[in-house]
Design an enzyme around this catalytic site. Structure first.
Site, PDB file in Angstrom:
ATOM      1  N   LEU A 295       0.858  -1.181   0.000  1.00 49.97           N
ATOM      2  CA  LEU A 295       0.000   0.000   0.000  1.00 49.97           C
ATOM      3  C   LEU A 295       0.886   1.220   0.000  1.00 49.97           C
ATOM      4  CD1 LEU A 295      -2.890   0.799   2.506  1.00 49.97           C
ATOM      5  CD2 LEU A 295      -0.888   2.271   2.391  1.00 49.97           C
ATOM      6  N   ASN A 296       0.541   2.228  -0.852  1.00 48.43           N
ATOM      7  CA  ASN A 296       1.196   3.530  -0.666  1.00 48.43           C
ATOM      8  C   ASN A 296       0.159   4.646  -0.671  1.00 48.43           C
ATOM      9  OD1 ASN A 296       1.434   2.766  -3.577  1.00 48.43           O
ATOM     10  ND2 ASN A 296       2.471   4.716  -3.821  1.00 48.43           N
ATOM     11  N   ASP A 297       0.113   5.530  -1.640  1.00 54.21           N
ATOM     12  CA  ASP A 297      -0.674   6.761  -1.523  1.00 54.21           C
ATOM     13  C   ASP A 297      -2.171   6.513  -1.280  1.00 54.21           C
ATOM     14  OD1 ASP A 297       1.755   7.585  -2.428  1.00 54.21           O
ATOM     15  OD2 ASP A 297       1.021   8.645  -4.187  1.00 54.21           O
TER      16      ASP A 297
ATOM     17  N   GLN B  56      -3.316   3.137  -3.252  1.00 54.07           N
ATOM     18  CA  GLN B  56      -2.477   2.511  -4.261  1.00 54.07           C
ATOM     19  C   GLN B  56      -2.112   1.115  -3.787  1.00 54.07           C
ATOM     20  OE1 GLN B  56      -0.535   4.428  -7.322  1.00 54.07           O
ATOM     21  NE2 GLN B  56      -2.743   4.460  -7.112  1.00 54.07           N
TER      22      GLN B  56
ATOM     23  N   TYR C  42      -2.137   5.188 -11.397  1.00 51.88           N
ATOM     24  CA  TYR C  42      -1.431   5.946 -10.378  1.00 51.88           C
ATOM     25  C   TYR C  42      -2.376   6.896  -9.636  1.00 51.88           C
ATOM     26  CZ  TYR C  42       3.261   4.325 -11.694  1.00 51.88           C
ATOM     27  OH  TYR C  42       4.386   3.566 -11.904  1.00 51.88           O
TER      28      TYR C  42
ATOM     29  N   ARG D 259       1.801  13.827 -12.953  1.00 49.91           N
ATOM     30  CA  ARG D 259       0.945  12.834 -12.308  1.00 49.91           C
ATOM     31  C   ARG D 259       0.182  13.426 -11.112  1.00 49.91           C
ATOM     32  NH1 ARG D 259       6.292  11.086 -11.790  1.00 49.91           N
ATOM     33  NH2 ARG D 259       7.232  11.283  -9.714  1.00 49.91           N
TER      34      ARG D 259
ATOM     35  N   GLU E 160       5.008  16.097  -6.072  1.00 53.52           N
ATOM     36  CA  GLU E 160       3.993  15.055  -6.154  1.00 53.52           C
ATOM     37  C   GLU E 160       2.766  15.435  -5.320  1.00 53.52           C
ATOM     38  OE1 GLU E 160       5.865  10.836  -7.198  1.00 53.52           O
ATOM     39  OE2 GLU E 160       6.129  11.350  -5.086  1.00 53.52           O
TER      40      GLU E 160
END
Length: 494
Positions: A46-48, A64, A107, A167, A226
């Site tokens: 898991l990220n963002d 994510q 993304y 992005r 980002e």
């Protein structure tokens, strides 16, 4: 740590059937560091946080997700829901990277309420056979009955005015201009971080490139921005973003940051005029990619959640084939020209039983998550060590120097050390003398709220079975609660 070496084929393997993940899921459930009340991946990484939105009495939050292991590879959007921001339900896979426009990943992005659905805006990561990147801004419509409909074509592709680092679309609406805007993180051809903006009179069509966001004084601030957003709170415009490829004072050697600038946004000239400096959003070791919920009534506050991790980092759970979790959702307000993060009041519902501090100090009970701790510190210097051994040695060190008003967190005393090259000490000078610390412990994380949110320190920690006590300056008032375990572990993919 022994880290698996992933081939490109393994990282970007297509998920064809949920049954492919069942064995991995069963293994991960045995990890001793699985969280008890934080959102975490059912498998893999898991990220963002993405697409955070409130609709019809329900909070929707996506993350994510790379399903195969603790690796950044083929990203999907996984869906969770909640009625109260405390108890979360796994709703399954939402966005699959299954078109030519997102063939190497769906993304990060955001959400907005359309006429008949929740519209999810995300970056489609396209790679050609030579691995050249082309980022597209794509949309998925999610209907109340659970149906998912991906628009056949992106609403726009990349601009050649920037490098191919484009992005993380944040969709916004300006009531005065009656116009939609999308803010995207970008990098110029000469490798400087920035934001670019698109505009349209229609949510799902007619988008055109409007230009680069002008932020006077920040023309050369990092090499990529980002996860940008422009929030409106209490009459203040807040530019929140993650500058990369730069070092900041008291942040060790880490080069990925999450922070904000308070100022005024002029949408007609695409100029954000700062009123002060860049401020770090969270002063701990592990916080990035913060996302504010869309569709809240009023502008008095925002609700924020972030990834409890950092790019280019490894964690002890990598060996258990999973990585990452999200922070607790927090209320975000403006006080004294700073953003203040406070725990949600409804988190008190997690309290199961109050624990006598002496029972832990004497060894009759263990310091272990899930747990909430409240310290009334009094005047002068203060020191607290969490996850010490029974003799008070080692542990996570929290120190406050009253003369300098400096608050320091040092995790070098813990047995499980990781990301050492980024530095093991984080420091922040607080605006007023230390009075309170509210701390949320989970199995493998700690979130420290200083003076009702004047500063926050979020970090992953991985205590061993010997790191079960704490040590604190004499005279401090202490309250401790054991918390309920509410983490949802259901295996839901489709």
């Amino acid at each position: 740590m022994s880290i698996k070496e992933w081939t490109k084929e393994e990282r970007y393997r297509e998920l064809k059937d949920p049954s492919e993940l069942k064995d991995l899921y069963e293994r991960i459930q045995k990890s001793i560091y699985r969280q008890k009340y934080h959102i975490q991946p059912i498998t893999g990484l898991l990220n963002d946080p993405n697409g955070f939105v409130y609709h019809d009495g329900c909070w929707h939050l996506f993350y994510q997700w790379c399903p195969w292991g603790a690796v950044h590879g083929l990203k999907h959007w996984y869906h969770t829901t909640s009625k109260d921001l405390v108890n979360w339900t796994n709703a399954g896979l939402c966005i699959k990277p299954d078109t030519e426009y997102d063939n190497k990943g769906a993304y990060s992005g955001s959400a907005f309420l359309g006429d008949d659905s929740i519209c999810l805006f995300y970056t489609g990561n396209h790679r050609d056979p030579d691995w050249k990147r082309v980022p597209y801004t794509c949309v998925v419509k999610m209907f109340d009955d659970g149906r998912i409909e991906k628009l056949e074509r992106p609403i726009f592709g990349p601009t050649d005015k920037m490098s191919d680092d484009q992005r993380d679309p944040k969709i916004l609406y300006n009531e005065e201009l009656k116009k939609y805007f999308i803010v995207i993180g970008a990098r110029t051809h000469d490798k400087k971080g920035c934001c670019i903006i698109y505009e349209s009179d229609n949510l799902l069509k007619g988008w055109k490139y409007a230009g680069q966001l002008k932020v006077p004084g920040f023309e050369d601030f990092g090499g990529m921005w980002e996860c940008p957003s422009i929030e409106r709170i209490n009459g203040n415009d807040i530019l929140i973003f993650c500058p990369q490829y730069l070092k900041l004072e008291r942040r060790g050697n880490v080069t990925n940051h999450n922070g904000y600038i308070i100022g005024n946004m002029d949408w007609e000239t695409l100029t954000f005029m700062p009123e002060g400096h860049f401020h770090v959003l969270d002063f701990g070791f592990d916080s990035y990619a913060a996302e504010c919920a869309a569709n809240l009534e009023g502008e008095e506050r925002a609700v924020l959640v972030a990834w409890m991790g950092l790019p280019d980092s490894s964690y002890p759970t990598d060996e258990d084939e999973w990585s990452g979790c999200l922070t607790l959702p927090r209320e975000l307000r403006v006080r004294n020209r700073r953003l203040i993060q406070t725990p949600l009041p409804q988190l008190a519902e997690l309290r199961e039983v109050e624990v006598d501090a002496e029972d832990i100090l004497s060894g009759r009970e263990k310091l272990a998550g899930p747990m909430e701790m409240l310290f009334e510190t009094g005047d002068g210097d203060f020191e607290l060590k969490l996850f010490t051994d029974e003799q008070g040695n080692g542990g996570l060190s929290l120190k406050y120097n009253d003369e300098e008003r400096m608050f320091t967190v040092d995790r070098s005393g813990l047995s499980q050390r990781f990301n050492i090259e980024q530095g093991e000490v984080r420091m922040h000078e607080i605006d007023s003398p230390l009075r309170t610390l509210r701390i949320y412990l989970d199995t493998s994380s700690v979130e420290i709220f200083v003076n009702d949110g004047d500063a926050v320190f979020t970090s992953r920690v991985f205590p061993t079975d010997r790191e079960i006590s704490f040590k604190v300056t004499e005279g401090a008032g202490i309250k401790i609660w054991r918390l309920k375990s509410v983490s949802n572990t259901d295996f839901v993919v489709t």
